[in-house]
Design a protein around this motif. Structure first.
Motif, short mmCIF file in Angstrom:
data_model
loop_
_atom_site.label_atom_id
_atom_site.label_comp_id
_atom_site.label_asym_id
_atom_site.label_seq_id
_atom_site.Cartn_x
_atom_site.Cartn_y
_atom_site.Cartn_z
N VAL A 214 20.54 42.15 44.23
CA VAL A 214 19.86 43.19 43.92
C VAL A 214 20.50 44.32 43.69
N PRO A 215 20.45 45.05 42.68
CA PRO A 215 21.09 46.38 42.55
C PRO A 215 20.56 47.51 43.62
N ILE A 216 21.47 48.44 43.94
CA ILE A 216 21.30 49.40 44.74
C ILE A 216 21.15 50.87 43.84
N ARG A 217 19.79 51.57 44.05
CA ARG A 217 19.76 52.58 43.30
C ARG A 217 19.80 53.80 44.18
N ARG A 218 20.20 54.94 43.74
CA ARG A 218 20.10 55.93 44.58
C ARG A 218 18.86 56.64 44.00
N TYR A 219 18.54 58.13 44.67
CA TYR A 219 17.44 58.85 44.45
C TYR A 219 17.03 59.04 43.53
N ASP A 220 17.57 58.90 42.34
CA ASP A 220 16.92 59.13 40.94
C ASP A 220 16.80 58.13 40.16
N GLY A 221 17.14 57.14 40.74
CA GLY A 221 16.78 55.45 40.08
C GLY A 221 18.16 55.00 39.48
N ALA A 222 19.30 55.56 39.46
CA ALA A 222 20.39 54.99 39.02
C ALA A 222 21.04 54.21 39.76
N ILE A 223 21.74 53.14 39.04
CA ILE A 223 22.28 51.75 39.87
C ILE A 223 23.65 52.23 40.15
N ILE A 224 24.07 52.18 41.57
CA ILE A 224 25.41 52.62 41.83
C ILE A 224 26.06 51.63 42.60
N ALA A 225 25.46 50.50 42.80
CA ALA A 225 25.90 49.18 43.65
C ALA A 225 25.35 48.33 43.55
N ALA A 226 25.66 47.26 44.36
CA ALA A 226 24.68 45.70 44.37
C ALA A 226 24.87 45.00 45.67
N ILE A 227 23.89 44.66 46.28
CA ILE A 227 24.21 43.84 47.49
C ILE A 227 23.70 42.35 47.08
#
Length: 261
Positions: A214-227
């Protein structure tokens, strides 16, 4: 994230330090050779004049990053301080490590965190249950983004037009007999993954191995990583991954969104 203004890009161009760029490029080329390398081999790999490569190598030796017997050059463990600095300073690793440990313990499987680096994914952290002997992907390990679940989860951040362009330009060499390399099929798969909020890749990156991410999103919804979590096909079915692993991954991703800037 807003793009730099033209004047900012032009100012940065004038601040470019070519010698540093060459030194970093030469350091990276040690990974392209097996064992100690000659000056000529490294200069050729980095596409640098022999005299330039020689000056860089002896500068790196003086800094403790390179060792030489006068003929052959090799990296020293001191190079790892560069990677350690990244891991210690990475907010994503600091925030996600407890999550990886928690879901790994709950599922009794190894969990991993990856980021996108050009056409590849880089694994930068992982969690492992106490009972499992660690045989997962090492930190720093790289794989092509197009055929991995973490890669597809992160590629979903791009709109359809940009995604199609990126896929067309990527090197899409098959990793296994099951690897999908056709750009149109990949585009459809990543768009579908974006809609469902997860990616499941079955034996495309490694023979006999499937994973879900699944994608990891920061506070504004932008995808910055995945686990992700993965397992051998003989042990865990795709259905079990969706039923058992996916809720853990989603809960972990949701729990950190407000913490990532």
């Amino acid at each position: 994230m807003p793009k730099p203004k033209r004047e900012d890009r032009e100012a940065r161009a004038t601040d470019f330090v070519e010698s540093l760029d060459r030194g970093l490029r030469l350091l990276q080329k040690f990974g392209a050779v097996s064992g100690p390398a000659t000056l000529s081999d490294l200069a050729r790999a980095a596409e640098l004049p022999r005299a330039t490569a020689r000056r860089i190598l002896f500068t790196l030796e003086r800094g403790g990053f390179v060792a030489t017997d006068g003929k052959l050059f090799s990296l020293t463990p001191h190079v790892l301080t560069l990677a350690a600095s990244y891991l210690r300073s990475s907010q994503v690793v600091a925030v996600l490590q407890p999550v990886l440990d928690r879901i790994a313990t709950a599922a009794q499987e190894i969990s991993s965190l990856a980021v996108l680096d050009g056409e590849e994914v880089v694994f930068i952290a992982r969690g492992s249950p106490a009972r499992v002997f660690s045989t997962g992907l090492d930190i720093g390990y790289r794989l092509p983004a197009f055929c991995t679940s973490v890669g597809r989860a992160m590629l979903g951040q791009f709109d359809d037009a940009e995604l199609a362009m990126r896929l067309a330009k990527m090197r899409r060499e098959p990793m296994t007999a099951h690897t999908v390399t056709d750009p149109e099929r990949l585009l459809a798969a990543i768009i579908a993954d974006r809609e469902q909020g997860y990616s499941l890749v079955d034996r495309e990156a490694e023979p006999g191995f499937r994973s879900i991410s699944v994608p990891i999103r920061r506070y504004d919804g932008a995808i910055i990583a995945a686990i992700n979590m993965g397992a051998h096909v003989d042990r865990v079915s795709t259905g079990e991954m969706i039923d058992r692993f996916l809720p853990l991954l989603r809960e972990g991703a949701d729990s950190v969104k407000s913490m990532l800037l």
